[in-house]
Design an enzyme around this catalytic site. Structure first.
Site, short mmCIF file in Angstrom:
data_model
loop_
_atom_site.label_atom_id
_atom_site.label_comp_id
_atom_site.label_asym_id
_atom_site.label_seq_id
_atom_site.Cartn_x
_atom_site.Cartn_y
_atom_site.Cartn_z
N GLY A 175 18.29 19.19 72.78
CA GLY A 175 18.21 17.94 73.15
C GLY A 175 19.41 17.62 74.34
O GLY A 175 18.58 17.22 75.37
N GLU B 25 26.40 12.54 73.33
CA GLU B 25 26.71 14.10 74.29
C GLU B 25 28.50 12.86 74.43
O GLU B 25 29.47 14.20 74.37
CB GLU B 25 25.73 14.19 75.24
CG GLU B 25 24.94 15.33 74.71
CD GLU B 25 24.63 15.69 73.92
OE1 GLU B 25 25.41 16.29 73.13
OE2 GLU B 25 24.11 15.82 72.93
N GLU C 23 29.51 17.46 64.93
CA GLU C 23 28.20 16.87 64.57
C GLU C 23 27.52 15.95 63.38
O GLU C 23 27.14 14.98 63.93
CB GLU C 23 26.87 18.01 64.47
CG GLU C 23 26.93 19.60 65.62
CD GLU C 23 27.03 19.02 66.93
OE1 GLU C 23 26.57 17.27 66.88
OE2 GLU C 23 27.36 19.31 67.60
N GLU D 230 27.26 19.15 74.98
CA GLU D 230 28.19 18.35 75.67
C GLU D 230 29.28 18.92 76.52
O GLU D 230 30.53 18.92 76.24
CB GLU D 230 29.02 17.09 74.36
CG GLU D 230 29.88 18.61 72.82
CD GLU D 230 28.81 19.18 72.15
OE1 GLU D 230 27.66 19.22 72.65
OE2 GLU D 230 29.16 19.55 71.18
N HIS E 140 31.17 13.54 72.02
CA HIS E 140 31.76 14.82 71.72
C HIS E 140 32.62 14.74 73.00
O HIS E 140 33.45 15.63 71.97
CB HIS E 140 31.10 15.49 71.81
CG HIS E 140 29.72 16.15 70.67
ND1 HIS E 140 30.05 16.68 69.82
CD2 HIS E 140 28.25 16.23 71.00
CE1 HIS E 140 29.26 16.83 69.37
NE2 HIS E 140 28.43 17.10 70.13
N1 TRP Z 1 26.10 20.70 70.68
C1 TRP Z 1 24.94 20.04 71.49
C2 TRP Z 1 24.32 18.62 70.30
O1 TRP Z 1 24.38 18.53 69.58
C3 TRP Z 1 23.69 21.19 70.34
C4 TRP Z 1 22.83 21.65 70.90
C5 TRP Z 1 22.19 22.14 72.35
C6 TRP Z 1 22.61 23.55 71.27
N2 TRP Z 1 21.92 23.34 72.70
C7 TRP Z 1 22.32 23.72 72.33
C8 TRP Z 1 22.76 23.87 69.94
C9 TRP Z 1 21.64 25.44 71.93
C10 TRP Z 1 22.91 25.13 69.78
C11 TRP Z 1 22.42 25.98 71.03
O2 TRP Z 1 24.99 17.54 71.13
ZN ZN Z 2 26.15 17.21 68.52
#
Ligand code: TRP
Ligand code: ZN
Length: 869
Positions: free
Chosen positions: A261, A298, A320, A264, A301
């Site tokens: 999606g 985001e 998360e 951050e 975060h």
């Molecule tokens: N930290 C991101 C979120 O939860 C998740 C995420 C984005 C992610 N791109 C990724 C996790 C690629 C693994 C691989 O907002």
């Molecule tokens: Zn996240």
């Protein structure tokens, strides 16, 4: 597999790093196939081990020096590089090449539609340079980006811009400095040509923060909602959590090629364009709400994830689960709390419970991981949020916020663990969370079985509660959990009894802590109707033998909307189950008038929110129903869901049609009231097209729609009821939007979920549509993902053709983008839920994958678990 099988990592094996990197100075000379990366790191040995082991993947080393001397004392390994005979403290310079244009995995530095961008979480930084790519190594980053000035006018990275200038050969550079030490997974770089939407946010302490949203040229008219959502997020985090932003600039870049999606990265979020771009002609209300939630997520975060990060990836839910909890609260405070809760609970009861029952079952804090990307799951995120929510329920808002403050006091600027979080909550509240901690280590879904009895003479009412968690593939033995069980007891007039036990007043939230427990309520004048697991106070299944009358009573009298909705769902569940049995023995679908009348009552209730009524009349999904069975009869469940819909449509057609007319709106707005009216009107349409007399409404609405929500609702109704106008609506839409992949995703998703018998052929045909590309994760998820997840009848067709198709796609994606492949495979992992013939057919595909000699570890982990089940 020709190479040795991928190795698992265990949570219990955590060791602190032998070295740390305090500062890193990066230079990127961008080039499609040969980007040169120079990393100057200040390295310190922390313990006795002097050999430095750095992670690295697909990086081509050019040069290495230590304290300005060329260094050749190293060995390149499968996973990185080992550097020996090093001093205690030194400057390490690594020069290497990487190739963004051939990076189809979209991890590390890659090219999305001509722009350079990065994705480093979880372990992508090691595809940029050799590094200590682990979240407990926090360094200060300075990043210089060099590229052609005309093609890449914007050169972005984390933190504040400190220098820029011209270079020879038409190039230019920008240097960024991020003052906050961070783990490598939060690094980001973007280079490209964009349109920029700018604004300013004044923080509560009076600082101005520059806000910049970068979108593809020509998309500026789709960036407003993202900006509004960002400003709302910043305000909300100050007001509700007392948290203020900590840099002078906050940038968001929208890209079309993205595995998830959004991300951050400190000061420079990279977003899937799906969660940025929206206007009333291109996006639905659901898209708008999704953007608000993800922008919020985001942004939140920045404190829960970035200021306090994770010690190791097993702690992922620390950031998360908590951040999902925060974004859910944000959406609930800004919009409808009950509708948000309903939708979150649907995710838990549907796909999360299914994951917990699958070969991939794991606790919110996993113990064993082969590929970390496989653990960005509904369990870690959504169940993780439920675990935070339970602590919030047990502590209350004030103590919870005090716990948050203590958590930041203790851990700001460091990498922490889930245990640290629970300790902070425990220490501020004085509430014992010892048993509660099991939620972090135990997988699976508990069932609460409740029976009741009323003692007329003693005026006592007893709830006998027992809990049981079935073994899961990862964990045989289960213990009793601490389950907050929120209860109300109603008298026959719809008033609540005061809850008293042993003479003293009792909170609504009972603490279920044992395998079997009795709660005796005193002073109960008449036999009450219990409302239980209110607000879904714990992520468990509830088993209580409600009568139809009791459920209909709660649908009218329960004091909060969630409990009303839940009663309606339980009533539907009873009749879905009984009808499945009857269909299986050759009977037809039937509903008693009590059920029909109960839903008519909801439909006509003027005191209820329209958005809520729409939820109350929505049947559980096929996938949620599938979770009620050990072996699911695909055709019977599909027949029953369709049959119940037709019966309700038929019985309620006058009310539905009257509402459909009254709810017409002339102008589009995304006020919550307007969204609610549209969702109820479109729910009416969805039912009405099952009645011959009203089928024309779909085409009529499509032709008259002045916004995407109504357009898609019309197409979706035509699609799911296989109306004769379906094809012409689909053609019209494709003609209008085939230049825009993001808008076409809605069309691809309808093709994937098309219930028609030739759906699979159509899906295959769609793969050559000019807007489709298997290299774009959004397109792939829309078309292929919806076929696998939202088209049970055709995907599970007994011919096995659906499985075979999935297998072929997975083989291609295994090579180009294993992360996307690994998300797509999930429905095949649940083979045990189907009859033996289907199990064999699925196994055939899994075995084909298993025998590939280049099977990515993402798929390896899942395929082996599924074959072991
Ligand atoms: N930290 C991101 C979120 O939860 C998740 C995420 C984005 C992610 N791109 C990724 C996790 C690629 C693994 C691989 O907002
Ligand atoms: Zn996240």
């Amino acid at each position: 597999m020709t190479e040795s099988a991928p190795k698992a990592k265990y949570r219990s094996d955590y060791q602190t790093s032998s070295h740390t990197i305090t500062d890193v100075n990066l230079t990127f000379d961008l080039h499609e196939t040969q980007t040169k990366v120079t990393a100057v790191s200040q390295v310190k040995q922390l313990g006795d081990e002097s050999t430095l082991v750095l992670d690295g993947e697909n990086v081509e080393l050019i040069n290495m020096s230590v304290n300005e001397e060329a260094w050749s004392d190293f060995t390149i390994t499968e996973t990185g590089i080992e550097i020996s005979n090093l001093p205690q403290e030194f400057e390490l310079v690594v020069e290497n090449y990487i190739s963004p244009s051939t990076n189809t995995a979209l991890e590390g530095l890659y090219i999305s539609d001509g722009s350079y961008c990065t994705q480093c979480e979880a372990e992508g930084f090691r595809r940029i340079t050799y590094f200590l790519d682990r979240p407990d190594v926090l360094a200060k980053y300075t990043t210089k980006v060099i590229a052609d000035k005309t093609a890449f006018p914007y050169l972005l990275s984390n933190g504040n811009k400190i220098e820029q200038g011209e270079l020879e050969g038409g190039k230019h550079f920008v240097t960024w400095e991020d003052p906050h030490p961070k783990p490598s997974y939060l690094f980001a770089l973007v280079a490209g040509d964009f349109d920029v939407l700018r604004d300013v946010f004044k923080t509560r302490s009076g600082r101005d923060v520059a806000l910049e949203i970068f979108v593809d040229k020509g998309n500026l008219d789709r960036a407003n909602h993202a900006m509004v959502s960002l400003i709302n997020s910043m305000k909300w985090d100050e007001q509700r959590f007392g948290l203020e932003y900590d840099l002078d600039i906050y940038m968001i870049v929208a890209v079309d090629f993205f595995n998830m999606g959004a991300m951050e990265n400190k000061g420079l979020n990279v977003f899937n364009s799906k969660f940025v771009l929206a206007n009333d002609q291109t996006a639905t209300d659901t898209d708008y709400l999704g953007i608000e939630a993800v922008i919020g997520h985001e942004y939140f975060h920045n404190w829960t994830g970035n200021r306090v990060t994770c010690r190791d990836w097993f702690q992922l839910s620390l950031k998360e689960g908590l951040t999902v909890f925060r974004d859910q609260e944000f959406s609930s405070d800004l919009g409808s709390r009950s509708v948000n809760r309903i939708n979150n609970v649907r995710i838990i009861r549907g796909p999360q419970f299914a994951e917990d029952a699958s070969p991939m079952s794991h606790p919110i804090r996993p113990d064993k991981v082969i590929e970390m990307n496989n653990f960005y799951t509904l369990t870690v995120y959504e169940k993780g949020s439920e675990v935070i929510r339970m602590m919030h329920t047990l502590l209350g808002e004030d103590k919870f916020q005090a716990g948050m403050r203590l958590y930041f006091e203790r851990h700001d600027g460091t990498a922490a663990t889930c245990e640290d979080f629970v300790c902070a909550m425990e220490d501020t509240s004085g509430i014992d969370l010892k048993q509660f901690r099991l939620w972090y280590s135990q997988s699976g879904t508990p069932t609460l079985t409740v029976t009741d009895s009323y003692d007329e003479s003693a005026k006592t009412y007893t709830l006998k509660v027992s809990q049981h968690t079935q073994s899961t593939q990862d964990q045989a033995d289960k213990q009793a959990l601490h389950i907050p069980f929120d209860v109300e007891l109603y008298d026959e007039h719809g008033n609540c009894f005061e809850l008293r036990c042993n003479g003293s007043e009792l909170n609504n939230v009972l603490n279920v802590t044992q395998n079997e427990q009795e709660f005796v309520f005193e002073n109960i004048a008449s036999k009450p109707v219990p409302s239980m697991l209110r607000e879904f106070s714990a992520p468990v299944r509830l088993d209580f033998d409600y009568s139809d009358e009791q459920l209909a009573f709660l649908m009218i009298n329960a004091k909060n909307d969630f409990a009303k909705w839940d009663a309606g769902q339980m009533l539907l569940a009873k009749y879905i189950k009984s009808n499945v049995s009857s269909v299986q023995s050759g009977g037809s679908v039937e509903l008693p008038s009590l059920v029909v009348d109960a839903f008519r009552g909801v439909l006509l209730n003027k005191d209820l929110d329209e958005a809520f009524i729409a939820e109350a009349l929505s049947l559980p999904s096929f996938n949620e129903v599938a979770g009620w069975y050990n072996t699911v009869d695909v055709d019977a469940v599909c027949d029953v869901l369709k049959g119940i819909k037709s019966l309700l449509a038929d019985a309620l057609q006058d009310e539905l049609s009257a509402l459909y007319q009254t709810l017409t709106q002339s102008d589009y707005s995304i006020e919550h009231d307007a969204i609610g009216k549209r969702s109820l009107r479109n729910l009416c349409l969805q039912y009405l097209v099952n009645v011959e007399d009203y089928q024309h409404l779909a085409e009529q609405q499509y032709r008259n729609a002045n916004n995407m929500t109504d357009t898609i609702a019309a197409m979706s109704a035509a699609n799911s009821a296989s109306l004769s106008c379906r094809q012409s609506l689909m053609d019209d839409y494709s003609e209008k939007w085939s230049h825009d992949g993001l808008v076409m995703d809605k069309w691809f998703a309808l093709q994937g979920s098309n219930p028609a018998s030739n759906a699979l052929d159509n899906v295959k045909h769609c793969m050559s549509h000019k807007a489709f590309s298997l290299s774009n994760p959004n397109r792939t998820r829309s078309l292929i993902g919806s076929f696998l997840n939202m088209n049970p009848r055709r995907f599970h067709d007994i011919s096995g053709e659906g499985y075979q198709f999935a297998g072929e796609i997975l083989m291609q994606l295994n090579e180009s983008n294993p992360q996307v492949a690994s998300r797509l495979i999930d429905p095949l992992l649940k083979l045990k839920k189907y009859d033996e013939k289907r199990q064999e057919l699925i196994k055939l595909e899994l075995n084909k994958l298993r025998s590939l000699d280049n099977l990515a570890k993402d798929l390896f982990e899942k395929v082996t678990k599924a074959l072991e089940s």
